[in-house]
Enzyme design. Sequence first.
Site, PDB file in Angstrom:
ATOM      1  CE  LYS A 126      -4.445   1.002   0.226  1.00  0.00           C
ATOM      2  NZ  LYS A 126      -5.597   0.179  -0.197  1.00  0.00           N
ATOM      3  CG  ASP A 166      -7.355   3.241  -0.876  1.00  0.00           C
ATOM      4  OD1 ASP A 166      -7.890   2.132  -0.840  1.00  0.00           O
ATOM      5  OD2 ASP A 166      -7.404   4.036   0.096  1.00  0.00           O
TER       6      ASP A 166
HETATM    7  P1  NDP Z   1     -12.880   7.796  -2.999  1.00  0.00           P
HETATM    8  O1  NDP Z   1     -11.789   8.766  -2.808  1.00  0.00           O
HETATM    9  O2  NDP Z   1     -13.430   7.564  -4.351  1.00  0.00           O
HETATM   10  O3  NDP Z   1     -14.092   8.150  -2.042  1.00  0.00           O
HETATM   11  C1  NDP Z   1     -13.915   8.241  -0.668  1.00  0.00           C
HETATM   12  C2  NDP Z   1     -15.209   8.665  -0.019  1.00  0.00           C
HETATM   13  O4  NDP Z   1     -15.111   8.523   1.389  1.00  0.00           O
HETATM   14  C3  NDP Z   1     -15.546  10.123  -0.277  1.00  0.00           C
HETATM   15  O5  NDP Z   1     -16.940  10.270  -0.253  1.00  0.00           O
HETATM   16  C4  NDP Z   1     -14.896  10.810   0.924  1.00  0.00           C
HETATM   17  O6  NDP Z   1     -15.470  12.061   1.251  1.00  0.00           O
HETATM   18  C5  NDP Z   1     -15.173   9.810   2.023  1.00  0.00           C
HETATM   19  N1  NDP Z   1     -14.122   9.916   3.025  1.00  0.00           N
HETATM   20  C6  NDP Z   1     -12.797   9.744   2.831  1.00  0.00           C
HETATM   21  N2  NDP Z   1     -12.115   9.946   3.967  1.00  0.00           N
HETATM   22  C7  NDP Z   1     -13.046  10.277   4.876  1.00  0.00           C
HETATM   23  C8  NDP Z   1     -12.955  10.591   6.242  1.00  0.00           C
HETATM   24  N3  NDP Z   1     -11.779  10.614   6.894  1.00  0.00           N
HETATM   25  N4  NDP Z   1     -14.125  10.834   6.876  1.00  0.00           N
HETATM   26  C9  NDP Z   1     -15.321  10.813   6.211  1.00  0.00           C
HETATM   27  N5  NDP Z   1     -15.445  10.514   4.928  1.00  0.00           N
HETATM   28  C10 NDP Z   1     -14.328  10.246   4.274  1.00  0.00           C
HETATM   29  O7  NDP Z   1     -12.323   6.418  -2.385  1.00  0.00           O
HETATM   30  P2  NDP Z   1     -12.849   4.939  -2.603  1.00  0.00           P
HETATM   31  O8  NDP Z   1     -14.310   4.913  -2.826  1.00  0.00           O
HETATM   32  O9  NDP Z   1     -11.955   4.293  -3.583  1.00  0.00           O
HETATM   33  O10 NDP Z   1     -12.502   4.278  -1.183  1.00  0.00           O
HETATM   34  C11 NDP Z   1     -13.447   4.180  -0.130  1.00  0.00           C
HETATM   35  C12 NDP Z   1     -13.018   3.078   0.828  1.00  0.00           C
HETATM   36  O11 NDP Z   1     -12.967   1.837   0.104  1.00  0.00           O
HETATM   37  C13 NDP Z   1     -11.640   3.251   1.450  1.00  0.00           C
HETATM   38  O12 NDP Z   1     -11.661   2.681   2.737  1.00  0.00           O
HETATM   39  C14 NDP Z   1     -10.744   2.392   0.554  1.00  0.00           C
HETATM   40  O13 NDP Z   1      -9.584   1.975   1.211  1.00  0.00           O
HETATM   41  C15 NDP Z   1     -11.687   1.228   0.285  1.00  0.00           C
HETATM   42  N6  NDP Z   1     -11.394   0.413  -0.886  1.00  0.00           N
HETATM   43  C16 NDP Z   1     -11.273   0.957  -2.137  1.00  0.00           C
HETATM   44  C17 NDP Z   1     -11.032   0.154  -3.225  1.00  0.00           C
HETATM   45  C18 NDP Z   1     -10.966   0.701  -4.599  1.00  0.00           C
HETATM   46  O14 NDP Z   1     -10.851  -0.109  -5.529  1.00  0.00           O
HETATM   47  N7  NDP Z   1     -11.066   1.981  -4.822  1.00  0.00           N
HETATM   48  C19 NDP Z   1     -10.843  -1.298  -3.063  1.00  0.00           C
HETATM   49  C20 NDP Z   1     -11.056  -1.779  -1.732  1.00  0.00           C
HETATM   50  C21 NDP Z   1     -11.310  -0.935  -0.700  1.00  0.00           C
HETATM   51  P3  NDP Z   1     -14.671  13.420   0.909  1.00  0.00           P
HETATM   52  O15 NDP Z   1     -14.767  13.540  -0.591  1.00  0.00           O
HETATM   53  O16 NDP Z   1     -15.362  14.488   1.643  1.00  0.00           O
HETATM   54  O17 NDP Z   1     -13.260  13.204   1.382  1.00  0.00           O
HETATM   55  O1  2IT Z   2      -7.877  -1.622  -0.774  1.00  0.00           O
HETATM   56  C1  2IT Z   2      -7.823  -2.120  -1.925  1.00  0.00           C
HETATM   57  O2  2IT Z   2      -7.966  -3.320  -2.105  1.00  0.00           O
HETATM   58  C2  2IT Z   2      -7.612  -1.205  -3.061  1.00  0.00           C
HETATM   59  N1  2IT Z   2      -7.558   0.005  -2.856  1.00  0.00           N
HETATM   60  C3  2IT Z   2      -7.432  -1.758  -4.427  1.00  0.00           C
HETATM   61  C4  2IT Z   2      -6.034  -2.241  -4.633  1.00  0.00           C
HETATM   62  C5  2IT Z   2      -5.688  -2.663  -6.040  1.00  0.00           C
HETATM   63  O3  2IT Z   2      -4.508  -2.980  -6.228  1.00  0.00           O
HETATM   64  O4  2IT Z   2      -6.549  -2.698  -6.915  1.00  0.00           O
END
Ligand code: NDP
Ligand code: 2IT
Length: 453
Positions: A126, A166
């Site tokens: 990561k 992420d």
């Molecule tokens: P994005 O950046 O696309 O979206 C994040 C969302 O969460 C936004 O709405 C953001 O609001 C909100 N957010 C972020 N930080 C905070 C915080 N500290 N408090 C409140 N709200 C918060 O990210 P993703 O959708 O990609 O990721 C969301 C979650 O999913 C994370 O935990 C990530 O690790 C996990 N994840 C993502 C994967 C991926 O493929 N993208 C895969 C597996 C897990 P704001 O815009 O106001 O910051």
């Molecule tokens: O938390 C996760 O699994 C991710 N943000 C996706 C990682 C990836 O390599 O696609």
Amino acid sequence: MSEYVQQLMADVVAKNPSEPEFHQAVHEVVESLELVFERHPEYRSARILERAVEPERVLMFRVPWMDDRGDVQVNRGFRIEMNSAIGPYKGGLRFHPSVNLGILKFLAFEQVFKNALTTLPMGGGKGGSDFNPKGRSDAEVMRFCQSFMTELYRHIGPNTDVPAGDIGVGGREIGYLFGQYKRLANEFSGVLTGKGLGWGGSLIRPEATGYGAVCFACEMLKTRGQELSGRTCLVSGSGNVAQYTVEKLNELGAKAVTLSDSSGYVYDPEGIDPEKLAWVMQLKNVRRGRISEYAEYVRGAKFTPFDPSLGHNPLWTHEADCAFPSATQNEINEQDAKNLIKGGVTVVSEGANMPTTAQGVSVFLQSKILYAPGKAANAGGVAVSGLEMAQNSMRYGWTRDEVDTRLQMIMSDIHTSCVTAGERFGTPGNYVNGANIAGFLKVADAMIDQGLV
Ligand code: NDP
Ligand code: 2IT
């Protein structure tokens, strides 16, 4: 807790001070492994856990860049190369002001076991930066990404370490990062996943995490002869994972009634239908606006700003059947977990990484609801990243249906692995133990086979 596990945790805390999220992630895994160590002393004598909590390599570097006003900015960049026992390091990059070493170590640690569950050959890593993309122009984001990659490129590669997105890192950032890598390495390769469709990306990668989390919920419901159709769902976040969670829920006839960002949440009792979701995608991905605007756009929807002094998140107090936390770590505390149960929720499928505190997890496990931890439920994202790597290696691309079918098969296999491992080690129905044990066994066996490295 056994003496062995207590001592191990004490050492982890002493050696990694000021990293509470890392302690939390390690604690959850080692607690699940008590019976594994009783039955398999060979893991203990090979000191697998002691090795697994120590990253193979930690990179930390300066990221200087110039903003649009000509002022010099300095951020900190990281890459945690946690474990390569079963494949090249693989995992996302997070750009968010809260990013620090401990948060990335917790994410990298989770990633090791998550990737093992996918059945694909990927180790765990990561990275990211405390850079805040909010309010920055495209040109500033590009300059930041280029500076970040100018250091990172020498440490990564399609057979070494393959980053992806992420929080704060989506298609735009992956594009800038890839462009700079290509220029510096003089090589067009699958060094990043989440690439654009026209230049090596995979169909379904943007959708994969959200789709996968919903798929996992369906698999859990199936064990009780139930389905998602007609169910009311609470979703947090409004980024990549949340958006495609809502899309899949709509497709399956369920109703999502909430979305959030860091400022607050919206409640729409009529449901966030495909038309409203298309508006949210435009708002968040193109205009980069705030979710509060939803309540101005949709009649009957209500925005509530977050109030940290409240001690709980009102999003989780609404009556519903299912919850899909999809924002960030520790967004469900003990009180939130109790509120969810009180509101009728019987299914929790974690799209985010470690969105529930340890006390919240205990509430879910005691209440015997269907509770899937992130490392199982959100593995669809990295799984399709693995499929993107496979397609890049073949220099070929699968159709949408081919990738989607593989994603569904992988999610179903992860579900089976969790159920089987949970049963085999005396805790049927406990997906936390199931996911930790199944992921650990694969990595531990590979580490033993490969000797003391
Ligand atoms: P994005 O950046 O696309 O979206 C994040 C969302 O969460 C936004 O709405 C953001 O609001 C909100 N957010 C972020 N930080 C905070 C915080 N500290 N408090 C409140 N709200 C918060 O990210 P993703 O959708 O990609 O990721 C969301 C979650 O999913 C994370 O935990 C990530 O690790 C996990 N994840 C993502 C994967 C991926 O493929 N993208 C895969 C597996 C897990 P704001 O815009 O106001 O910051
Ligand atoms: O938390 C996760 O699994 C991710 N943000 C996706 C990682 C990836 O390599 O696609």
